[in-house]
Scaffold this motif. Sequence first.
Motif, PDB file in Angstrom:
ATOM      1  N   GLY A  34      -0.844  -9.858  -5.788  1.00 26.71           N
ATOM      2  CA  GLY A  34      -0.395  -8.569  -6.285  1.00 26.71           C
ATOM      3  C   GLY A  34      -1.200  -8.112  -7.476  1.00 26.71           C
ATOM      4  N   THR A  35      -0.489  -7.685  -8.521  1.00 32.12           N
ATOM      5  CA  THR A  35      -1.149  -7.173  -9.720  1.00 32.12           C
ATOM      6  C   THR A  35      -1.500  -8.275 -10.719  1.00 32.12           C
ATOM      7  OG1 THR A  35       0.972  -6.749 -10.798  1.00 32.12           O
ATOM      8  CG2 THR A  35       0.027  -4.959  -9.483  1.00 32.12           C
ATOM      9  N   GLY A  36      -1.203  -9.521 -10.359  1.00 34.29           N
ATOM     10  CA  GLY A  36      -1.565 -10.642 -11.220  1.00 34.29           C
ATOM     11  C   GLY A  36      -0.428 -11.233 -12.021  1.00 34.29           C
TER      12      GLY A  36
ATOM     13  N   ASP B  82       0.832  -1.194   0.000  1.00 35.48           N
ATOM     14  CA  ASP B  82       0.000   0.000   0.000  1.00 35.48           C
ATOM     15  C   ASP B  82       0.869   1.248   0.000  1.00 35.48           C
ATOM     16  OD1 ASP B  82      -2.545  -1.143  -0.039  1.00 35.48           O
ATOM     17  OD2 ASP B  82      -2.524  -1.481   2.121  1.00 35.48           O
ATOM     18  N   GLN B  83       2.088   1.119   0.512  1.00 31.13           N
ATOM     19  CA  GLN B  83       3.017   2.242   0.580  1.00 31.13           C
ATOM     20  C   GLN B  83       3.915   2.344  -0.645  1.00 31.13           C
ATOM     21  OE1 GLN B  83       4.545   0.769   4.450  1.00 31.13           O
ATOM     22  NE2 GLN B  83       4.046   2.795   5.249  1.00 31.13           N
TER      23      GLN B  83
ATOM     24  N   MET C  10      -2.441  -2.689  -4.840  1.00 33.19           N
ATOM     25  CA  MET C  10      -2.084  -3.705  -5.822  1.00 33.19           C
ATOM     26  C   MET C  10      -3.321  -4.218  -6.562  1.00 33.19           C
ATOM     27  SD  MET C  10       1.194  -3.887  -5.547  1.00 33.19           S
ATOM     28  CE  MET C  10       1.999  -5.448  -5.890  1.00 33.19           C
ATOM     29  N   ILE C  11      -4.401  -4.416  -5.842  1.00 29.85           N
ATOM     30  CA  ILE C  11      -5.634  -4.897  -6.474  1.00 29.85           C
ATOM     31  C   ILE C  11      -6.085  -3.925  -7.560  1.00 29.85           C
ATOM     32  CG2 ILE C  11      -8.096  -5.280  -6.060  1.00 29.85           C
ATOM     33  CD1 ILE C  11      -7.315  -6.476  -3.322  1.00 29.85           C
ATOM     34  N   ALA C  12      -5.944  -2.629  -7.304  1.00 27.43           N
ATOM     35  CA  ALA C  12      -6.386  -1.619  -8.266  1.00 27.43           C
ATOM     36  C   ALA C  12      -5.598  -1.669  -9.574  1.00 27.43           C
ATOM     37  CB  ALA C  12      -6.264  -0.231  -7.645  1.00 27.43           C
ATOM     38  N   GLN C  13      -4.416  -2.290  -9.557  1.00 24.01           N
ATOM     39  CA  GLN C  13      -3.581  -2.355 -10.758  1.00 24.01           C
ATOM     40  C   GLN C  13      -3.757  -3.654 -11.546  1.00 24.01           C
ATOM     41  OE1 GLN C  13       0.595  -0.723 -10.176  1.00 24.01           O
ATOM     42  NE2 GLN C  13      -0.126  -0.678  -8.062  1.00 24.01           N
ATOM     43  N   ARG C  14      -4.631  -4.532 -11.057  1.00 23.20           N
ATOM     44  CA  ARG C  14      -4.872  -5.767 -11.800  1.00 23.20           C
ATOM     45  C   ARG C  14      -5.571  -5.433 -13.119  1.00 23.20           C
ATOM     46  NH1 ARG C  14      -4.516 -10.521  -9.180  1.00 23.20           N
ATOM     47  NH2 ARG C  14      -6.287 -11.422 -10.288  1.00 23.20           N
ATOM     48  N   PRO C  15      -5.119  -6.023 -14.228  1.00 20.08           N
ATOM     49  CA  PRO C  15      -5.679  -5.656 -15.534  1.00 20.08           C
ATOM     50  C   PRO C  15      -7.092  -6.187 -15.726  1.00 20.08           C
ATOM     51  CG  PRO C  15      -4.109  -7.450 -15.770  1.00 20.08           C
ATOM     52  CD  PRO C  15      -4.023  -7.006 -14.341  1.00 20.08           C
TER      53      PRO C  15
END
Length: 246
Positions: free
Chosen positions: A41-43, A5-6, A60-65
């Motif tokens: 993480g991002t997948g 998150d950081q 990290m979830i927000a960056q998953r495609p």
Amino acid sequence: MTVYDQIGRTYRAARRPDPRLDDQITAALGDAATVVNVGAGTGSYEPPATLIAVEPSTVMIAQRPPGSAPVVRARAEALPLADGVADAAMAILTVHHWTDLAAGIAELRRVARRRVVILTWDQELTRDYWFLREYLPEGAALDDARAVPIADLVRLLGGARVEPVPIPHNCTDGFGAAYWRRPEGYLDPMVQAGMSVLAQLDQSIVRPALDRLAADLESGRWHERHRDLLGMEEYDAGYRLLVADL
């Protein structure tokens, strides 16, 4: 708040899955028709067979495609999943962040029917990596405190096959030793932001280390010291893939 998150806001740009590592991870998963990806993480390295991903960091979830597997926000130590929900469980470069290793491994074994696959590193080898040894011994000390001994993982898994994971010279995934033959990569702020050992250390430590590396690159001292690396196609920095059949 998790560490990612950081430090994980630009993670996906710096940490692009390498197809050769992906092939080795896919082979380790074998014919698993369903997979749980823990610490997802991002997948990165998430196979099409992924039933569900588990990740504690909203950043990290927000960056998953788009099109990624469904994701649940949770920690490895308490997976909100039924027993034996998938053929296999995987955990890629994540176990060193867990607060309770034994609980996390027990959860992987609980939710997987047939196999557990873990990518990590052997600190006994990695602490001697040139970047840590010559420029950032504080990074080696950080990893000494958080790295998980391979023998401990094998024991908790109830036995496992341990495979070396050689790093290609042009690895696309910007983890700690990915730039073993491209030292200028460590001077890239985007790379630094996606590398937890650099992002977690105080900049009063990191900045002088990178300045020394930059000076050695400019003078040619780095290339003189490491001329043996320049003709190598891949390098064993201590990364290991553990494959446990249940």
